[in-house]
Write an enzyme that holds these catalytic residues in place. Structure first.
Site, PDB file in Angstrom:
ATOM      1  N   TYR A 100       0.743  -1.282   0.003  1.00 58.43           N
ATOM      2  CA  TYR A 100      -0.096  -0.196  -0.174  1.00 58.43           C
ATOM      3  C   TYR A 100       0.989   1.247   0.126  1.00 58.43           C
ATOM      4  O   TYR A 100       1.846   1.183   0.471  1.00 58.43           O
ATOM      5  CB  TYR A 100      -1.042   0.100   1.207  1.00 58.43           C
ATOM      6  N   CYS A 101       0.319   2.391  -0.518  1.00 52.59           N
ATOM      7  CA  CYS A 101       0.943   3.659  -0.542  1.00 52.59           C
ATOM      8  C   CYS A 101       0.188   4.584  -0.912  1.00 52.59           C
ATOM      9  O   CYS A 101      -1.209   4.296  -0.919  1.00 52.59           O
ATOM     10  CB  CYS A 101       2.221   3.826  -1.781  1.00 52.59           C
ATOM     11  N   THR A 102       0.309   5.956  -1.204  1.00 51.23           N
ATOM     12  CA  THR A 102      -0.644   7.004  -0.879  1.00 51.23           C
ATOM     13  C   THR A 102      -1.558   6.903  -1.978  1.00 51.23           C
ATOM     14  O   THR A 102      -2.879   6.762  -1.553  1.00 51.23           O
ATOM     15  CB  THR A 102      -0.062   8.200  -1.108  1.00 51.23           C
ATOM     16  N   ILE A 110      -4.036   4.247  -0.354  1.00 50.04           N
ATOM     17  CA  ILE A 110      -4.619   4.617   1.087  1.00 50.04           C
ATOM     18  C   ILE A 110      -5.521   5.494   0.708  1.00 50.04           C
ATOM     19  O   ILE A 110      -6.664   5.806   1.622  1.00 50.04           O
ATOM     20  CB  ILE A 110      -3.451   5.245   1.845  1.00 50.04           C
TER      21      ILE A 110
END
Length: 302
Positions: A184-186, A213
């Site tokens: 996961y990342c922004t 996210i």
């Protein structure tokens, strides 16, 4: 005041002439009065821009006309009009600087060798089905996870995306290679590459959250598996998904609860201090020690 908006987005599609796309994007943004950061590579485009809502809408419509960019998921948020000091549009070898451009195979429909995309609800379903076997793997710089992350996530010791390859190849995560990994990342762009990097290095079951996210937080607010605040790469620095967001960050000075980052007082230093409101009253809280790490890179978008 005219309603202001900020968009975060990326699109993987072959770009034969990045320099031409840079010129087009710069001209388009200038004509609409938009500011922000846009990166273009042979693999596609990655950006975050802000301005008046109608201008941003025109930008989105125009950008979607490029072959392969029509599928881009533009993530909208409220702006104040001062999120970005200027417009920066640049060509790079990679959309995210993992230093391994050959790790990803990109076609007109996006990355062809990355992890399986999961919608936010599917992430929760996977955890409900597989339980503690599911490993959340943070695809961001480690400092971002100080204020928010998925519960019980693995947070690699990286200062920039450059560090991920050596971190993964170090062997410290080999025991996870047969587990279901949710990267996961922004906004999702870093995980498009990270998931491919992990699959190419022997991880057998790798997923990524569709929309990152941001989309997960929009869906579940603070009632899901995410906890804390989200670091973002503009003047706002931090955003919450609801008033129920917990504070997991700890002040660098006193250890108190905080989600507030501040720039080092040395303009040549890119260190971010995590400081509570009380300690923020003391200018020494932001003094440069001379040993600060450069934790951000100008190319980070999301």
């Amino acid at each position: 005041m005219t309603l202001q908006k900020v968009i975060l987005y990326y699109g993987f599609a072959p770009v034969a002439d990045p320099a031409a796309v840079v010129l087009w994007q710069r001209t388009l943004c200038d004509s609409l009065g938009l500011k922000g950061r846009i990166l273009v590579s042979p693999h596609g485009i990655n950006g975050t821009v802000g301005g008046e809502m109608e201008a941003v809408k025109k930008y989105v419509r125009a950008t979607k006309q490029y072959p392969g960019f029509g599928k881009i998921d533009f993530k909208w948020s409220e702006g104040q009009g001062d999120e970005f000091p200027r417009l920066s549009v640049k060509a790079r070898k990679e959309l995210v600087a993992f230093t391994t451009p050959d790790d990803v195979i990109v076609g007109i429909d996006g990355v062809e060798n990355g992890g399986i995309h999961l919608k936010p609800a599917q992430v929760n379903e996977l955890v409900a089905t597989r339980g503690d076997d599911v490993v959340f793997f943070d695809g961001r710089n480690a400092f971002e996870a100080r204020i928010g992350k998925f519960k019980n996530a693995v947070v690699p010791d990286v200062r920039t995306s450059h560090d991920f390859i050596s971190e993964i190849e170090s062997g410290k995560y080999d025991h996870l290679k047969d587990k279901p990994i949710v990267t996961y990342c922004t906004g999702g762009v870093r995980c498009e590459i990270l998931s491919a990097v992990m699959l190419n290095r022997g991880f057998s079951e790798v997923y990524q959250i569709e929309g990152g996210i941001v989309r997960y937080g929009e869906k579940f607010k603070d009632a899901g598996l995410w906890e804390g605040s989200l670091y973002i790469f503009d003047k706002r620095m931090v955003m919450n998904f609801s008033h129920d967001a917990v504070t997991i960050g700890e002040c660098d000075e006193c250890g108190g609860a905080t989600s507030s980052f501040y720039n080092c007082h040395n303009p040549e230093c890119r260190h971010l201090a995590l400081v509570c409101d009380s300690c923020a009253q003391n200018p020494q809280s932001f003094a440069c020690t001379g040993s600060h790490d450069s934790v951000r890179t100008s190319g980070e978008v999301g």
